[in-house]
Design a protein around this motif. Structure first.
Motif: not given
Length: 281
Positions: A46-61
């Protein structure tokens, strides 16, 4: 000889006929499934940084990312593991302590009862959540200390409940018959008295699981949880500074806490009605 109220073929039928029980079990089954499969769903943790900060839900994540680019969904499934672990282990410790002390006091009575009840009353005068905060702050914010703190501040009400049940049962004829037959006190308590108290313990214990999860979430929210472990309370606390712009950081773990605690309470209420059907009459 025992006349335990909770045994009998109708208990499971009464339980499963309760709509709340079915809903609660389904929700808990989902939580347990996520907890078990967390390493398979998110092997990087859960601590892995996987993308840009503050990406909104129901998109890429599906649940978006937090201020560091960590996947919220990964935190949710790993947080389920910790919440269930804390709830179950803390409740087991509470049940052992409360049953042992309350049962001992109720069975023997006299000075033993008086002494144990004074100790119990002392613990009941301590505000539970504040007491847990003090214990964790002194001993350190580790998972073991959090579980221990929750157990220490929560066992007293169960002890008084068990004591009252034991006092009402120990004077029944089947207990006196066991004493006349020369059965030792431990065997009388475990074989004859405890089964008659078990329904009360099961119901109280099921509700304590929910309380323990709330305690752990509150401690983590205040920064008193284990910093090396991702929990729902930690996620809510970390996201509160960005709540207006990144609502999902607080809302999604908050909903996870709400649904899990609600499910446990529904199951606990259904157990109470199934084990004590006379309460509905």
């Amino acid at each position: 000889m025992s006349d335990a109220r909770y045994t009998g073929p109708g208990v499971f039928g009464r339980f499963w006929r309760n709509p709340g029980a079915v809903i609660g079990i389904l929700i808990l089954a989902c939580v347990v499934a996520f907890a078990i499969t967390a390493p398979l769903l998110y092997p990087d943790g859960p601590f892995e940084m996987v993308g840009r900060p503050f990406l909104k839900p129901f998109g890429e994540y599906v649940f978006g990312t937090d201020m560091l680019g960590r996947d919220i969904a990964a935190g949710i499934v790993y947080g389920a593991r910790i919440s269930l672990l804390v709830g179950v282990v803390a409740t087991l410790v509470i049940v052992v302590l409360g049953t042992s002390i309350g049962g001992f006091a109720g069975y023997y009575g006299g000075r033993i009862d008086t002494a144990l009840m004074r100790v119990t009353e002392f613990f009941q005068t301590i505000p539970t959540f504040i007491g847990a905060i003090v214990i964790v702050a002194v001993l350190g914010p580790t998972l073991g200390n959090v579980i221990g703190a929750i157990a220490v501040v929560s066992w007293a009400p169960l002890a008084r409940l068990v004591r009252a049940e034991v006092i009402s049962i120990k004077n029944r004829e089947f207990v006196h018959a066991c004493i006349s037959l020369g059965m030792n006190d431990l065997k009388i308590f475990v074989v004859q008295i405890l089964p008659n108290v078990m329904s009360t313990i099961i119901v109280a214990g099921s509700l304590m699981v929910a309380t323990s999860i709330l305690f752990e979430s509150g401690l983590s929210f205040l920064g008193l949880g284990d910093p090396n472990i991702m929990t729902w309370g930690f996620m809510v606390g970390a996201g509160r500074s960005a709540m207006r712009t990144a609502w999902w950081m607080v809302t999604i773990p908050g909903i996870a806490i709400l649904m899990t605690v609600l499910a446990i309470n529904l199951v606990g209420d259904a157990l109470n009605e199934a084990l004590n059907p006379r309460l509905k009459q």
